[in-house]
Design a protein around this motif. Structure first.
Motif, PDB file in Angstrom:
ATOM      1  N   LEU A 181       2.159  10.030  -4.028  1.00 40.46           N
ATOM      2  CA  LEU A 181       1.154  11.013  -3.610  1.00 40.46           C
ATOM      3  C   LEU A 181       1.411  11.548  -2.212  1.00 40.46           C
ATOM      4  N   LEU A 182       2.398  10.997  -1.524  1.00 39.05           N
ATOM      5  CA  LEU A 182       2.631  11.355  -0.128  1.00 39.05           C
ATOM      6  C   LEU A 182       3.676  12.456  -0.002  1.00 39.05           C
ATOM      7  N   LYS A 205       5.472  10.074   4.142  1.00 44.93           N
ATOM      8  CA  LYS A 205       6.334   8.932   3.845  1.00 44.93           C
ATOM      9  C   LYS A 205       7.036   8.449   5.109  1.00 44.93           C
ATOM     10  N   ARG A 242       4.632   6.575   7.351  1.00 40.30           N
ATOM     11  CA  ARG A 242       4.334   5.225   6.850  1.00 40.30           C
ATOM     12  C   ARG A 242       5.522   4.288   7.080  1.00 40.30           C
ATOM     13  N   GLU A 254       1.091   4.206  -3.007  1.00 37.19           N
ATOM     14  CA  GLU A 254       0.685   5.580  -2.714  1.00 37.19           C
ATOM     15  C   GLU A 254       1.867   6.521  -2.496  1.00 37.19           C
ATOM     16  N   GLU A 255       3.066   5.996  -2.642  1.00 37.79           N
ATOM     17  CA  GLU A 255       4.261   6.763  -2.291  1.00 37.79           C
ATOM     18  C   GLU A 255       4.352   8.090  -3.052  1.00 37.79           C
ATOM     19  N   THR A 297       0.833  -1.203   0.000  1.00 34.58           N
ATOM     20  CA  THR A 297       0.000   0.000   0.000  1.00 34.58           C
ATOM     21  C   THR A 297       0.868   1.253   0.000  1.00 34.58           C
ATOM     22  N   TYR A 298       1.933   1.210   0.781  1.00 34.69           N
ATOM     23  CA  TYR A 298       2.844   2.342   0.835  1.00 34.69           C
ATOM     24  C   TYR A 298       3.484   2.592  -0.531  1.00 34.69           C
TER      25      TYR A 298
END
Length: 219
Positions: free
Chosen positions: A79-80, A85, A88, A76-77, A72-73
Motif C-alpha cells: 500500500l506504500l 517505502k 520506512r 503494509e508494503e 508492520t512494514y
C-alpha cells in the motif's frame, strides 16, 4: 599482554641462568581461588549478573520493537508509495543502528559492564594483593607468581604454594584448604538479529561484542 609474557620470559631466563637468582626464594598464589573465597567478591559478581540481566532485557525489548517495525512494514508494503517505502526502510535501518550502538555501549570493550566490573572488583583485588605483599615479606619471598594468571605452570610443587598463607592474612583460612572455588560468571546477551527477509537496504545484524568474564588484572 605481550609485554607481560616477555617480562616473564626474561624472568625465567634469569632464574635459570643466574646463580644469584637461584638462591632467591619464590612461591606462587592462586589469586582467583583467594578471591572466590571472599564474600565481597561474590557480592560483586552477583551485582554484575543482575546488571547484565537487566541490560539484556533492555536489548531484548529493543529487538522486539525492531521486529514489530519490520513486520508492520511488510504487512503494509503493497500500500506504500516508493517514497513511503524508503522512509520506512530508513527508520528500520536507524533502529538497527541504535540497537547495535546500545549493545556496544553496554557489552562492548570498555563498555559499561566492563567499567562496572572494574569498579566492583578492584577493591577486592587490592585487598588480595596487599595480603600477598605481606606474606611475601613475612616469608622473605623475592618472587611471587600468580597461578591463575597468564603464566602457564606445567608443574607446581606444593611446597611453594603460599595461597593458604594469603587466606590466613585475609582471615579466610579454612579446613578445606586449596579446594577450587566457583568463579562468578557474568551473563552476556545475544545480539539483535535482523528479521528474516528484511529489505536489501537494511544493514546486516550486528555481531556480538566480546565481554570479559573474569575480573581485570592487578591495577
Amino acid at each position: 599482554m605481550k609485554a607481560l609474557r616477555y617480562s616473564l620470559l626474561v624472568l625465567t631466563l634469569v632464574l635459570l641462568l643466574a646463580p644469584a637468582a637461584l638462591a632467591q626464594k619464590f612461591g606462587y598464589v592462586d589469586s582467583e581461588f583467594v578471591m572466590g573465597k571472599m564474600p565481597a567478591y561474590a557480592q560483586a559478581q552477583q551485582e554484575l549478573n543482575t546488571l547484565s540481566q537487566n541490560w539484556q532485557k533492555d536489548i531484548e525489548a529493543q529487538k522486539q520493537d525492531l521486529d514489530k517495525m519490520y513486520r508492520t512494514y511488510r504487512a503494509e508494503e503493497v500500500l506504500l508509495t516508493e517514497a513511503q517505502k524508503k522512509k520506512r526502510q530508513d527508520e528500520i535501518t536507524k533502529k538497527e543502528q541504535d540497537v547495535r550502538a546500545y549493545q556496544n555501549k553496554i557489552f562492548g570493550y570498555e563498555g559499561q559492564l566492563f567499567k562496572k566490573r572494574q569498579e566492583l572488583t578492584r577493591p577486592v583485588q587490592d585487598q588480595v594483593f596487599e595480603a600477598i605483599e605481606k606474606v611475601a615479606k613475612k616469608k622473605q619471598l623475592a618472587i611471587v607468581f600468580d597461578k591463575s594468571g597468564d603464566l602457564t605452570m606445567l608443574y607446581t610443587n606444593p611446597v611453594h604454594d603460599y595461597t593458604e598463607f594469603v587466606l590466613e592474612e585475609l582471615g579466610l583460612a579454612s579446613s578445606d584448604r586449596n579446594q577450587p572455588a566457583q568463579p562468578g560468571a557474568t551473563r552476556t546477551v545475544t545480539p539483535p538479529q535482523t528479521p528474516a527477509g528484511s529489505p536489501d537496504t537494511e544493514p546486516s545484524a550486528p555481531q556480538a561484542a566480546p565481554t570479559r568474564t573474569r575480573p581485570s588484572g592487578r591495577p
